[in-house]
Design a protein around this motif. Structure first.
Motif, PDB file in Angstrom:
ATOM      1  N   LEU B  12       0.818  -1.125   0.045  1.00  0.00           N
ATOM      2  CA  LEU B  12      -0.097  -0.059  -0.022  1.00  0.00           C
ATOM      3  C   LEU B  12       0.793   1.154   0.123  1.00  0.00           C
ATOM      4  O   LEU B  12       1.747   1.337   0.789  1.00  0.00           O
ATOM      5  CB  LEU B  12      -0.911   0.022   1.087  1.00  0.00           C
ATOM      6  CG  LEU B  12      -2.079  -0.921   1.240  1.00  0.00           C
ATOM      7  CD1 LEU B  12      -2.728  -0.916   2.702  1.00  0.00           C
ATOM      8  CD2 LEU B  12      -3.143  -0.807   0.153  1.00  0.00           C
ATOM      9  N   GLN B  13       0.449   2.205  -1.014  1.00  0.00           N
ATOM     10  CA  GLN B  13       1.252   3.366  -0.836  1.00  0.00           C
ATOM     11  C   GLN B  13       0.184   4.386  -1.217  1.00  0.00           C
ATOM     12  O   GLN B  13      -0.369   4.017  -2.346  1.00  0.00           O
ATOM     13  CB  GLN B  13       2.689   3.407  -1.534  1.00  0.00           C
ATOM     14  CG  GLN B  13       2.458   2.653  -2.926  1.00  0.00           C
ATOM     15  CD  GLN B  13       3.703   2.548  -3.449  1.00  0.00           C
ATOM     16  OE1 GLN B  13       4.871   2.884  -2.661  1.00  0.00           O
ATOM     17  NE2 GLN B  13       3.992   1.982  -4.760  1.00  0.00           N
ATOM     18  N   SER B  14       0.420   5.658  -0.925  1.00  0.00           N
ATOM     19  CA  SER B  14      -0.303   6.795  -1.428  1.00  0.00           C
ATOM     20  C   SER B  14       0.100   6.781  -3.218  1.00  0.00           C
ATOM     21  O   SER B  14       1.256   6.791  -3.373  1.00  0.00           O
ATOM     22  CB  SER B  14       0.005   8.012  -0.865  1.00  0.00           C
ATOM     23  OG  SER B  14      -1.214   8.613  -0.758  1.00  0.00           O
ATOM     24  N   SER B  15      -0.973   6.937  -3.987  1.00  0.00           N
ATOM     25  CA  SER B  15      -0.455   6.620  -5.434  1.00  0.00           C
ATOM     26  C   SER B  15       0.121   8.155  -5.915  1.00  0.00           C
ATOM     27  O   SER B  15      -0.250   9.192  -5.151  1.00  0.00           O
ATOM     28  CB  SER B  15      -1.628   6.461  -6.218  1.00  0.00           C
ATOM     29  OG  SER B  15      -2.431   7.720  -6.384  1.00  0.00           O
ATOM     30  N   ARG B  18      -2.409  10.622  -6.768  1.00  0.00           N
ATOM     31  CA  ARG B  18      -2.998  11.196  -5.580  1.00  0.00           C
ATOM     32  C   ARG B  18      -2.112  12.364  -4.997  1.00  0.00           C
ATOM     33  O   ARG B  18      -2.846  13.572  -4.815  1.00  0.00           O
ATOM     34  CB  ARG B  18      -3.254  10.119  -4.453  1.00  0.00           C
ATOM     35  CG  ARG B  18      -4.085  10.681  -3.369  1.00  0.00           C
ATOM     36  CD  ARG B  18      -4.368   9.652  -2.543  1.00  0.00           C
ATOM     37  NE  ARG B  18      -5.154  10.008  -1.468  1.00  0.00           N
ATOM     38  CZ  ARG B  18      -4.881   9.659  -0.210  1.00  0.00           C
ATOM     39  NH1 ARG B  18      -4.025   8.806   0.442  1.00  0.00           N
ATOM     40  NH2 ARG B  18      -5.780   9.885   0.686  1.00  0.00           N
ATOM     41  N   LYS B  22      -2.842  16.512  -4.903  1.00  0.00           N
ATOM     42  CA  LYS B  22      -3.097  17.091  -3.602  1.00  0.00           C
ATOM     43  C   LYS B  22      -2.245  18.428  -3.751  1.00  0.00           C
ATOM     44  O   LYS B  22      -2.895  19.426  -3.378  1.00  0.00           O
ATOM     45  CB  LYS B  22      -2.473  16.246  -2.481  1.00  0.00           C
ATOM     46  CG  LYS B  22      -3.421  15.560  -1.970  1.00  0.00           C
ATOM     47  CD  LYS B  22      -2.560  14.871  -0.439  1.00  0.00           C
ATOM     48  CE  LYS B  22      -3.660  13.914   0.458  1.00  0.00           C
ATOM     49  NZ  LYS B  22      -3.027  13.332   1.276  1.00  0.00           N
ATOM     50  N   GLY B  35      -8.370  12.232 -13.302  1.00  0.00           N
ATOM     51  CA  GLY B  35      -9.089  11.491 -14.109  1.00  0.00           C
ATOM     52  C   GLY B  35     -10.624  11.930 -13.743  1.00  0.00           C
ATOM     53  O   GLY B  35     -11.251  11.495 -13.914  1.00  0.00           O
ATOM     54  N   LEU B  36     -10.684  13.521 -13.756  1.00  0.00           N
ATOM     55  CA  LEU B  36     -12.062  14.100 -13.274  1.00  0.00           C
ATOM     56  C   LEU B  36     -12.814  14.439 -14.541  1.00  0.00           C
ATOM     57  O   LEU B  36     -12.271  15.052 -15.631  1.00  0.00           O
ATOM     58  CB  LEU B  36     -11.747  15.347 -12.663  1.00  0.00           C
ATOM     59  CG  LEU B  36     -10.852  15.289 -11.327  1.00  0.00           C
ATOM     60  CD1 LEU B  36     -10.707  16.529 -10.518  1.00  0.00           C
ATOM     61  CD2 LEU B  36     -11.318  14.290 -10.149  1.00  0.00           C
ATOM     62  N   GLN B 101     -14.318   0.760  -8.763  1.00  0.00           N
ATOM     63  CA  GLN B 101     -12.982   0.633  -7.946  1.00  0.00           C
ATOM     64  C   GLN B 101     -13.244  -0.776  -7.093  1.00  0.00           C
ATOM     65  O   GLN B 101     -12.675  -1.577  -6.697  1.00  0.00           O
ATOM     66  CB  GLN B 101     -12.595   1.605  -7.463  1.00  0.00           C
ATOM     67  CG  GLN B 101     -11.464   1.455  -6.263  1.00  0.00           C
ATOM     68  CD  GLN B 101     -10.149   1.253  -7.321  1.00  0.00           C
ATOM     69  OE1 GLN B 101     -10.096   1.983  -8.464  1.00  0.00           O
ATOM     70  NE2 GLN B 101      -9.062   0.473  -6.870  1.00  0.00           N
ATOM     71  N   TYR B 125      -4.396   0.254 -15.659  1.00  0.00           N
ATOM     72  CA  TYR B 125      -4.810   1.201 -14.730  1.00  0.00           C
ATOM     73  C   TYR B 125      -4.064   0.987 -13.433  1.00  0.00           C
ATOM     74  O   TYR B 125      -4.066  -0.206 -12.800  1.00  0.00           O
ATOM     75  CB  TYR B 125      -6.146   1.015 -14.591  1.00  0.00           C
ATOM     76  CG  TYR B 125      -7.258   1.677 -13.285  1.00  0.00           C
ATOM     77  CD1 TYR B 125      -6.952   2.891 -13.343  1.00  0.00           C
ATOM     78  CD2 TYR B 125      -7.914   0.702 -12.621  1.00  0.00           C
ATOM     79  CE1 TYR B 125      -7.592   3.627 -12.061  1.00  0.00           C
ATOM     80  CE2 TYR B 125      -8.631   1.472 -11.734  1.00  0.00           C
ATOM     81  CZ  TYR B 125      -8.539   2.919 -11.408  1.00  0.00           C
ATOM     82  OH  TYR B 125      -9.178   3.430 -10.556  1.00  0.00           O
ATOM     83  N   GLN B 130      -2.753  -1.457  -7.647  1.00  0.00           N
ATOM     84  CA  GLN B 130      -2.626  -1.585  -6.396  1.00  0.00           C
ATOM     85  C   GLN B 130      -3.649  -2.283  -5.466  1.00  0.00           C
ATOM     86  O   GLN B 130      -3.296  -2.877  -4.383  1.00  0.00           O
ATOM     87  CB  GLN B 130      -3.009   0.012  -5.867  1.00  0.00           C
ATOM     88  CG  GLN B 130      -1.924   1.005  -6.242  1.00  0.00           C
ATOM     89  CD  GLN B 130      -2.416   2.472  -5.930  1.00  0.00           C
ATOM     90  OE1 GLN B 130      -3.568   2.674  -6.150  1.00  0.00           O
ATOM     91  NE2 GLN B 130      -1.354   3.162  -5.848  1.00  0.00           N
ATOM     92  N   VAL B 131      -4.741  -2.735  -6.110  1.00  0.00           N
ATOM     93  CA  VAL B 131      -5.593  -3.616  -5.571  1.00  0.00           C
ATOM     94  C   VAL B 131      -5.077  -5.054  -5.624  1.00  0.00           C
ATOM     95  O   VAL B 131      -5.054  -5.936  -4.663  1.00  0.00           O
ATOM     96  CB  VAL B 131      -7.124  -3.560  -6.115  1.00  0.00           C
ATOM     97  CG1 VAL B 131      -7.984  -4.650  -5.684  1.00  0.00           C
ATOM     98  CG2 VAL B 131      -7.696  -2.283  -5.945  1.00  0.00           C
ATOM     99  N   HIS B 372     -11.456  17.723 -17.884  1.00  0.00           N
ATOM    100  CA  HIS B 372     -11.511  18.642 -17.001  1.00  0.00           C
ATOM    101  C   HIS B 372     -11.056  20.185 -17.254  1.00  0.00           C
ATOM    102  O   HIS B 372     -11.566  20.875 -16.215  1.00  0.00           O
ATOM    103  CB  HIS B 372     -10.819  18.150 -15.622  1.00  0.00           C
ATOM    104  CG  HIS B 372     -11.397  18.725 -14.446  1.00  0.00           C
ATOM    105  ND1 HIS B 372     -10.245  19.536 -13.666  1.00  0.00           N
ATOM    106  CD2 HIS B 372     -12.433  18.789 -13.705  1.00  0.00           C
ATOM    107  CE1 HIS B 372     -11.137  20.126 -12.619  1.00  0.00           C
ATOM    108  NE2 HIS B 372     -12.457  19.498 -12.685  1.00  0.00           N
TER     109      HIS B 372
END
Lengths: 400, 400
Positions: B12-15, B18, B22, B35-36, B101, B125, B130-131, B372
């Motif tokens: 697990l790590q912050s992508s 992401r 931020k 991806g908005l 997701q 993707y 990550q999953v 976006h």
């Protein structure tokens, strides 16, 4: 094609509660089975107004948000938890989840390797057991009385099994409906500190609190922010459909759970989180909860009266001080699982006690919900149920 | 206290996405990173009306529902999927999830033991990787060209690794924005059948389809209901905040996923599901999607024009036929991860390509989102970006 599922799937099964709910929801049965709040009491106007405010706030309200959840709601939760004595946390240590059920799942995902041990009360919340087992954790039940886990058995099992976690529902537990004493809460925390174990405190019912003169401090309120994860939900006090719960705890654990949540579902429904923010800000949620308490207390009292009136042989129970459930034990030799179809046939449903146990449970116990039925239905349903119990008890004796 | 997390936490790590989001969301940066969808295009009135209908339907709408999700919405989805050629399923084979997701997560939870193999496109993707890794599955990338996975490499890797699953985004893939040919889709299915492998078809973007004269059949439409799980979402076509996706597939798999979901979170937000039912029933969602397509196509074209105008050395790309992303490869030797802070400093953000790869990825690739940003911002942002690329390219050469 034959599918090769993961090993953890062995532990998945449709819960007894769920199968019963399915049967019952189709018929004309009075159900004390589920864990449902009464929809007639839902604050529909408050919820509607809250959603109107969300939509008025602009289109940004419909966009993706950060995984941790809508920050203003997390900030309000910090303030609400302070009133329960849970302090020292900021919004960064709160994670919003899809009900508190997801908090149990995310915690389990980041903590348990196959074979890890978790200690629980016995009986305990069925769906927590299912989560632990779905990560192949091994659950050991600790003996308890009406004040909480028994200190000697607890310490012995900590020493023997070296658990990673102790899972408890200390305030109006599910299914047993009891409240831990402050002394037992302190002792649990002390042992957790001594042996470096994390406590997972599940508190979905704490706000449905019948005796306002008695204060039950969450274990998280006694902790220094290191050993306790505390989770709760809006499902019982606002409405279930919003599926919004939260968890607060040590920064490092919440960070990792939030990374796990990012992979799980990016974030939970953010419209619900925004609506709950406005509901907490502008609607008198505490006043609403007080009304719920009055209604639910009256229903619990009616259930108690009907139970006492019936004068069932060998009956034992603890009168609930809050929450949603009445846990009763019938005389030895009764089997509430076998009795269930007969009860449903007569028009009343409950949950047999056995599935709530780790290992072999009491066959003569059952759980009754008192929040979802009107007083009229409680009266009628309890008359049906106690008649079935008496009949079954007679049959039991004839067989002896 | 030192916490003993599960082994799976290592993965697990912050992508990257992401962390960039931020940083970018705080500043005045034109972002092609996320991806908005564009919030200005959200059907706010339709959503508001849909929620009004939910609330008018009564207090029952706020109660718990079954884990599988609001049945009328599942029935509407069955009809919508039929139009894409996915038929032979009933609402019992549809599970509503918290975004698609969660469908990836639940599938992984019920399928993968540690060490199990999943084949994917490469790049693919990021959050799916990550999953898979969070369940300690091992991911192997398959070589592909612009028409899909290369048959020889695919079959060789199936034979060599005996994967449990092949994960693909065949229509407007993330990140590469390409469309698989029908032939490659058929071939993938044939190999899956031959070697008894499950295909997980992720289709979040299929409706954002620029060339209506071309039909791209989902792989699930070619299957006999045995080998393909198909997932999609309302996040790109309606709004993300509702967090509603779905998965359809073989009955047995959907049953077990739904049991896993029961332990995960009982059910997803049901107000959102009910609102989406009314939205699909009463609002012209397909007309709305047509409008989105027009706007997004114009933006993609503008991005393409700006890119061509800049005449970057060694540039290569495939023009997207739909979806939300433009994937470009700069000349050899460029490093888009190192270039990112410079670009952000100049006022433009993107996602470096490397994290989308299994194993070592192309350092010179990057992903641009075209949905976006307004045309003005696309023009300005592309000017900034291409200037940074040129400068970086010059520095690169000076170093040689």
């Amino acid at each position: 094609m034959k599918y090769a599922f993961a090993k953890r799937v062995r532990h998945l099964q449709s819960s007894a509660v769920r199968e019963i709910l399915k049967v019952v929801s189709e018929g004309n049965v009075i159900s004390f089975a589920g864990g449902l709040p009464d929809e007639d009491l839902f604050p529909m106007e408050g919820i509607k107004e809250a959603f109107e405010k969300v939509f008025s706030s602009g289109k940004k309200s419909l966009q993706y948000i950060e995984t941790e959840g809508y920050r203003p709601l997390r900030e309000i939760l910090i303030e609400r938890m302070k009133k329960k004595g849970i302090s020292g946390y900021s919004a960064d240590e709160v994670l919003l989840t899809t009900g508190s059920q997801q908090a149990i799942d995310l915690f389990s995902k980041v903590f348990f390797n196959p074979g890890d041990i978790v200690l629980t009360e016995n009986p305990t919340y069925l769906a927590a057991l299912q989560v632990f087992e779905s990560y192949e954790a091994h659950v050991i039940g600790v003996e308890s009385d009406e004040y909480g886990m028994l200190p000697d058995d607890l310490e012995a099992k900590i020493k023997r099994y070296r658990p990673k976690c102790i899972y408890v529902v200390p305030t109006f537990s599910n299914p047993a409906g009891k409240v831990w004493s402050l002394e037992r809460r302190r002792l649990l925390l002390k042992l957790a500190q001594k042996y470096h174990v994390v406590i997972f405190e599940d508190d979905p019912y704490g706000d449905i609190h019948f005796h306002k003169d008695e204060q039950y401090w969450p274990i998280a309120a006694l902790d220094e922010g290191t050993h306790v994860l505390y989770t709760s939900t809006f499902s019982k006090t606002a409405v279930p459909a919003l599926r919004t719960g939260w968890i607060v705890g040590p920064h490092q654990i919440i960070r990792i759970m939030s990374q796990a949540k990012q992979a799980n579902d990016l974030h939970s429904n953010s419209l619900a989180q925004q609506a709950l923010y406005y509901l907490c800000r502008d609607f008198d949620l505490d006043g609403h909860i007080d009304k719920l308490i009055d209604v639910y207390y009256a229903r619990m009292t009616m259930m108690l009266n009907e139970l006492e009136k019936a004068n069932l042989p060998g009956l034992s129970y603890v009168v609930p001080k809050g929450g949603m459930f009445f846990w009763i034990e019938l005389e030895e030799g009764m089997n509430t699982t076998e009795m269930l179809p007969k009860a449903v046939k007569k028009g009343v449903a409950y949950v047999p006690g056995a599935p709530f146990y780790v290992g072999r449970g009491k066959e003569n116990a059952l759980r009754l919900n008192f929040t979802h039925s009107t007083p009229e239905k409680i009266q009628k349903g309890m008359a049906l149920l106690t008649a079935v119990v008496k009949e079954e008890s007679r049959d039991c004796k004839l067989l002896e």
